[in-house]
Design an enzyme around this catalytic site. Structure first.
Site, PDB file in Angstrom:
ATOM      1  CB  THR A 121     -28.001 -19.166  64.952  1.00  0.00           C
ATOM      2  OG1 THR A 121     -28.391 -19.354  66.327  1.00  0.00           O
ATOM      3  CG2 THR A 121     -26.507 -18.890  64.903  1.00  0.00           C
ATOM      4  CD  GLU A 122     -32.021 -16.258  67.712  1.00  0.00           C
ATOM      5  OE1 GLU A 122     -31.890 -15.956  68.900  1.00  0.00           O
ATOM      6  OE2 GLU A 122     -31.257 -15.801  66.812  1.00  0.00           O
ATOM      7  CG  LEU A 123     -34.337 -14.958  61.058  1.00  0.00           C
ATOM      8  CD1 LEU A 123     -34.192 -13.863  60.013  1.00  0.00           C
ATOM      9  CD2 LEU A 123     -35.806 -15.214  61.338  1.00  0.00           C
TER      10      LEU A 123
END
Length: 254
Positions: free
Chosen positions: A135-137
């Site tokens: 989920t980082e981006l």
């Protein structure tokens, strides 16, 4: 998101039958990698490596979230970037290179850095409720710490695609992608722990270490630690990332 209550500390550790089991127990923070949790995992690795009869360290978790990755409720960028506390990056490297076999038994959602935590382990068992998502981006962050460990499992192109698309993988899909090694249909996670111990009955600890060392020779080298830290620092200092994380904090979603 509230802190762990005094009776519900971030991890609980037990030793039995040649195995150290670490249970992530801070459900209030979705078992995030807080400073206390990271320190506890380092201590559990110390215990496993110091016990001559230990051949296996297993990470499990309470609740519907196995691990949500780096704690976004604390100071950002993370203090471990300046060596003020035990490092997540060092933890993943230790899981990958420890003299004992490391395993994760996943029975819940694994997101962001939590996927890196499992990917660094030698064996990942995915139970029916397991799911995996990068989920980082979506927050404007680059998964610099964990991507090398994902790439070793899935190949660099697939790892990059998982980060770009942010798709959620079921236990079966994660096994096909290489993020998990075994899909469990056993009645209980304790049955998985017994199965793991049974698989290692005839395996010497020295041979575990030798195999892991040779596997690392065959794999692509990890990027320099300072390169990883600088990319993480730049990500967290991005105004866009700060705005998105602050919005999640206000909504109580981290």
């Amino acid at each position: 998101m509230p802190p762990c209550s005094p009776q519900d500390q971030p991890i609980a550790t037990r030793y039995e039958a040649g195995q150290v089991t670490v249970n992530l127990t801070c459900m209030e923070r979705r078992n995030a990698l807080t400073a206390e949790a990271v320190s506890g995992l380092h201590n559990a690795l110390d215990e496993a490596e110091d016990r001559s009869g230990c051949r296996l360290l297993v990470i499990t978790a309470r609740g519907s979230h196995f691990c949500s990755g780096i704690d976004l409720t604390s100071a950002l960028p993370p203090p471990w970037l300046t060596d003020q506390e035990p490092s997540v990056s060092t933890l993943l490297n230790r899981l990958a290179t420890s003299t004992v076999m490391t395993a994760a038994v996943v029975d819940g959602a694994v997101t962001a850095g939590g996927v890196g935590l499992t990917a660094a382990c030698d064996v990942v068992i995915a139970r029916s409720a397991a799911s995996f998502q990068l989920t980082e981006l979506r927050l404007g962050l680059v998964p610099a710490v964990i991507l090398p460990y994902l790439a070793r499992r899935t190949g660099p192109h697939r790892a990059g695609a998982l980060a770009l698309l942010g798709e959620t993988l079921s236990a079966e899909a994660a096994c096909r992608a290489g993020l998990a090694d075994h899909v469990s249909v056993r009645p209980d996670s304790e049955d998985d722990l017994r199965w793991l111990r049974g698989q290692l009955t005839a395996v010497r600890r020295a041979d575990i270490h030798t195999l892991k060392a040779y596997r690392d020779v065959c794999a692509a080298p990890l990027p320099p630690a300072e390169t990883v830290k600088e990319l993480v620092r730049q990500s967290f200092e991005s105004p866009a990332a700060r705005r998105r994380i602050e919005a999640l904090r206000r909504m109580g979603l981290v």
